[in-house]
Motif scaffolding. Structure first.
Motif, PDB file in Angstrom:
ATOM      1  N   TYR A  88      -5.153  -5.751 -10.265  1.00 55.21           N
ATOM      2  CA  TYR A  88      -6.210  -5.063  -9.783  1.00 55.21           C
ATOM      3  C   TYR A  88      -5.917  -4.833  -8.134  1.00 55.21           C
ATOM      4  O   TYR A  88      -6.067  -5.769  -7.364  1.00 55.21           O
ATOM      5  CB  TYR A  88      -7.557  -5.444  -9.873  1.00 55.21           C
ATOM      6  N   HIS A  89      -5.747  -3.665  -7.807  1.00 53.67           N
ATOM      7  CA  HIS A  89      -5.458  -3.092  -6.251  1.00 53.67           C
ATOM      8  C   HIS A  89      -6.619  -2.410  -5.893  1.00 53.67           C
ATOM      9  O   HIS A  89      -6.544  -1.226  -6.146  1.00 53.67           O
ATOM     10  CB  HIS A  89      -4.240  -2.853  -6.309  1.00 53.67           C
ATOM     11  N   LEU A  90      -7.370  -2.647  -5.119  1.00 51.53           N
ATOM     12  CA  LEU A  90      -8.755  -1.702  -4.610  1.00 51.53           C
ATOM     13  C   LEU A  90      -8.324  -1.383  -3.190  1.00 51.53           C
ATOM     14  O   LEU A  90      -8.147  -2.105  -2.321  1.00 51.53           O
ATOM     15  CB  LEU A  90      -9.759  -2.804  -4.707  1.00 51.53           C
ATOM     16  N   PHE A  91      -8.800  -0.133  -2.801  1.00 50.14           N
ATOM     17  CA  PHE A  91      -8.479   0.498  -1.747  1.00 50.14           C
ATOM     18  C   PHE A  91      -9.589   1.374  -1.442  1.00 50.14           C
ATOM     19  O   PHE A  91     -10.441   2.102  -2.427  1.00 50.14           O
ATOM     20  CB  PHE A  91      -7.355   1.421  -1.610  1.00 50.14           C
ATOM     21  N   PRO A  92     -10.179   1.769  -0.229  1.00 48.12           N
ATOM     22  CA  PRO A  92     -11.331   2.530   0.072  1.00 48.12           C
ATOM     23  C   PRO A  92     -10.757   3.757   0.175  1.00 48.12           C
ATOM     24  O   PRO A  92     -11.362   4.774  -0.400  1.00 48.12           O
ATOM     25  CB  PRO A  92     -11.813   2.030   1.459  1.00 48.12           C
ATOM     26  N   PHE A  93      -9.503   4.042   0.772  1.00 45.29           N
ATOM     27  CA  PHE A  93      -8.944   5.599   0.957  1.00 45.29           C
ATOM     28  C   PHE A  93      -7.680   5.424   1.291  1.00 45.29           C
ATOM     29  O   PHE A  93      -7.281   4.466   2.033  1.00 45.29           O
ATOM     30  CB  PHE A  93      -9.686   6.123   1.972  1.00 45.29           C
ATOM     31  N   PHE A  94      -6.684   6.222   0.547  1.00 48.01           N
ATOM     32  CA  PHE A  94      -5.388   5.951   0.660  1.00 48.01           C
ATOM     33  C   PHE A  94      -4.421   6.298   1.632  1.00 48.01           C
ATOM     34  O   PHE A  94      -3.655   5.634   2.213  1.00 48.01           O
ATOM     35  CB  PHE A  94      -4.425   6.491  -0.570  1.00 48.01           C
ATOM     36  N   LYS A  95      -4.966   7.418   2.539  1.00 47.24           N
ATOM     37  CA  LYS A  95      -4.204   8.029   3.459  1.00 47.24           C
ATOM     38  C   LYS A  95      -2.909   8.468   3.172  1.00 47.24           C
ATOM     39  O   LYS A  95      -2.895   8.867   1.509  1.00 47.24           O
ATOM     40  CB  LYS A  95      -4.131   7.239   4.698  1.00 47.24           C
ATOM     41  N   LYS A  96      -1.720   8.314   3.892  1.00 47.53           N
ATOM     42  CA  LYS A  96      -0.600   8.733   3.260  1.00 47.53           C
ATOM     43  C   LYS A  96       0.068   7.726   2.009  1.00 47.53           C
ATOM     44  O   LYS A  96       0.901   7.943   1.472  1.00 47.53           O
ATOM     45  CB  LYS A  96       0.611   8.557   4.357  1.00 47.53           C
ATOM     46  N   ARG A  97      -0.598   6.464   1.793  1.00 44.46           N
ATOM     47  CA  ARG A  97      -0.289   5.610   0.741  1.00 44.46           C
ATOM     48  C   ARG A  97      -0.654   6.482  -0.724  1.00 44.46           C
ATOM     49  O   ARG A  97      -0.067   5.738  -1.597  1.00 44.46           O
ATOM     50  CB  ARG A  97      -0.966   4.269   0.959  1.00 44.46           C
ATOM     51  N   ILE A  98      -1.160   7.575  -0.699  1.00 49.82           N
ATOM     52  CA  ILE A  98      -1.351   8.286  -1.922  1.00 49.82           C
ATOM     53  C   ILE A  98       0.018   8.628  -2.343  1.00 49.82           C
ATOM     54  O   ILE A  98       0.002   8.503  -3.831  1.00 49.82           O
ATOM     55  CB  ILE A  98      -2.362   9.401  -1.548  1.00 49.82           C
ATOM     56  N   ALA A  99       1.032   8.681  -1.594  1.00 49.11           N
ATOM     57  CA  ALA A  99       2.395   9.206  -2.177  1.00 49.11           C
ATOM     58  C   ALA A  99       2.904   7.893  -2.972  1.00 49.11           C
ATOM     59  O   ALA A  99       3.532   8.173  -4.131  1.00 49.11           O
ATOM     60  CB  ALA A  99       3.183   9.728  -1.097  1.00 49.11           C
ATOM     61  N   ASP A 100       2.850   6.646  -2.511  1.00 49.17           N
ATOM     62  CA  ASP A 100       2.812   5.438  -3.165  1.00 49.17           C
ATOM     63  C   ASP A 100       2.358   5.396  -4.377  1.00 49.17           C
ATOM     64  O   ASP A 100       2.888   5.001  -5.646  1.00 49.17           O
ATOM     65  CB  ASP A 100       3.021   4.273  -2.166  1.00 49.17           C
ATOM     66  N   ALA A 101       0.944   5.507  -4.353  1.00 49.61           N
ATOM     67  CA  ALA A 101       0.084   5.272  -5.624  1.00 49.61           C
ATOM     68  C   ALA A 101       0.403   6.314  -6.780  1.00 49.61           C
ATOM     69  O   ALA A 101       0.606   6.135  -7.832  1.00 49.61           O
ATOM     70  CB  ALA A 101      -1.277   5.735  -5.248  1.00 49.61           C
ATOM     71  N   TYR A 102       0.733   7.661  -6.568  1.00 46.28           N
ATOM     72  CA  TYR A 102       1.413   8.850  -7.385  1.00 46.28           C
ATOM     73  C   TYR A 102       2.591   8.436  -7.965  1.00 46.28           C
ATOM     74  O   TYR A 102       3.013   8.468  -9.180  1.00 46.28           O
ATOM     75  CB  TYR A 102       1.344  10.157  -6.750  1.00 46.28           C
ATOM     76  N   ALA A 103       3.589   7.671  -7.244  1.00 48.31           N
ATOM     77  CA  ALA A 103       4.962   7.275  -7.569  1.00 48.31           C
ATOM     78  C   ALA A 103       4.971   6.187  -8.573  1.00 48.31           C
ATOM     79  O   ALA A 103       5.620   6.050  -9.522  1.00 48.31           O
ATOM     80  CB  ALA A 103       5.756   7.184  -6.367  1.00 48.31           C
ATOM     81  N   ALA A 104       3.894   5.227  -8.095  1.00 59.74           N
ATOM     82  CA  ALA A 104       3.885   3.913  -9.038  1.00 59.74           C
ATOM     83  C   ALA A 104       3.286   4.062 -10.349  1.00 59.74           C
ATOM     84  O   ALA A 104       3.496   3.424 -11.213  1.00 59.74           O
ATOM     85  CB  ALA A 104       3.152   2.809  -8.168  1.00 59.74           C
TER      86      ALA A 104
END
Length: 365
Positions: free
Chosen positions: A245-261
């Protein structure tokens, strides 16, 4: 050329604005523009610094009220109008690009007074009354859903799709999984509730988190204001395999990694969010915000579910284990996942930002 951008200080407005901003800059040489100056007028928010940390677009903020009572909202509206009037006069742009929202109304009206051409972009399948009001001052209205043209009945309207940021396409799945320390042994579910999070989605996920983590890994954007609360609740649950389980408040540019993963996305159905989901070609379970104006999130989600790209679940009577069962059913049917991925990609409009940028430059000239 001076271009004034305006929209709410939420990721759903600022992300498309940044996409259009980047597209205009990329067209500078092709369009033979000697110079480009930008300014953004938006509302105050902690997201401004988060989102504009790298773009460095100069911005001004104005005071707005979202109160529905006209007697309470009127004083703020008058203040906002004069603030907008001063900012527009001082910058005096060649064109205004509006993403809509409360903050855009005084800016668009001020631009109309100064006879500055205005282009408005409507993200949702059904425009709000406020956006319809702004359309009358616009020279052009860009829309995200081609099927919505009949709602406007105007020669001003042209279809573009919803602009998405280019960087979300540039990530490799394996590298993205490594960045989150994810295993290849279990599928990955990305849970989002928009830039501010969604308490109801957070609650649903937390209630079935032990069951979910038996078969899946979770990347969870819970919202800046919800982060401490969600983290505290999860830590007290004493879940055995919490490493997934990986919790984040807000992704900023890491949203691209989240989408890809991820292999599946569970999310609200804001226009910007679903446009990015389609752009990256991911199957999704959409839970529209029940209180959204004009049921716009519900209409957005319906559009994508009808095309086979998403599963639509109503928030009102949704129970945690119903959500769990829907997720399990999707992963049990590999063919369904492939079909949802294909449908999502067919609905994507990767050139939307460029189309809007070209129209802005053409109109301003």
């Amino acid at each position: 050329m001076r271009i004034l951008l305006t929209g709410e200080s939420l990721a759903g407005h600022l992300s498309p604005i940044i996409a259009v901003y980047d597209a205009i800059k990329s067209l500078k040489k092709e369009a033979n523009l000697e110079s480009l100056e930008f300014m953004l007028i938006t509302s105050k928010s902690h997201f401004l610094w988060e989102i504009f940390e790298e773009t460095k677009i100069p911005y001004k903020t104005i005071t707005i009220s979202k109160r529905t009572n006209p007697f309470l909202a009127l004083p703020f509206g008058i203040i906002a109008f004069f603030q907008a009037l001063i900012h527009v006069f001082n910058f005096m742009p060649d064109i205004i690009f509006s993403k809509g929202g409360y903050v855009s109304v005084p800016v668009v009206f001020a631009g109309w007074i100064f006879r500055i051409p205005i282009i408005v972009h409507e993200s949702d399948s059904v425009p709000s009354r406020m956006d319809k009001f702004m359309f009358r001052f616009a020279e052009k209205v860009a829309i995200s859903f081609n099927e919505s043209k009949d709602l406007y009945n105007s020669s001003k309207v042209f279809f573009t799709g919803n602009p998405v940021r280019n960087f979300i396409f540039r990530k490799n799945k394996e590298e993205a999984m490594e960045s989150f320390s994810l295993s290849k042994e279990k599928p990955v579910i990305l849970v989002m509730g928009g830039s501010e999070g969604a308490e109801e989605i957070n609650r649903l996920i937390i209630e079935v988190l032990p069951e979910l983590l038996k078969d899946y890994q979770i990347i969870h954007q819970c919202g800046v204001g919800n982060y401490d609360k969600v983290r505290s609740i999860v830590e007290k649950m004493n879940i055995y395999n919490l490493g997934g389980y990986h919790l984040f408040p807000f992704f900023k540019k890491r949203i691209a990694d989240a989408y890809a993963a991820c292999d599946l996305i569970t999310s609200r159905a804001g226009a910007n969010t679903v446009s990015e989901i389609m752009a990256v070609g991911k199957p999704s379970v959409l839970i529209p915000l029940a209180s959204a104006v004009s049921d716009k999130q519900k209409m957005n989600a319906f559009h994508y579910s009808e095309a086979g790209a998403a599963i639509l679940l109503g928030e009102k009577n949704l129970k945690p284990h119903l959500l769990l069962n829907v997720i399990n059913d999707i992963f049990k049917d590999h063919l369904k996942i492939i079909e949802m991925q294909r449908a999502a990609k067919q609905l994507a409009n990767p050139l939307a930002a460029r189309k809007i940028a070209e129209e802005i430059i053409k109109t301003a000239k």
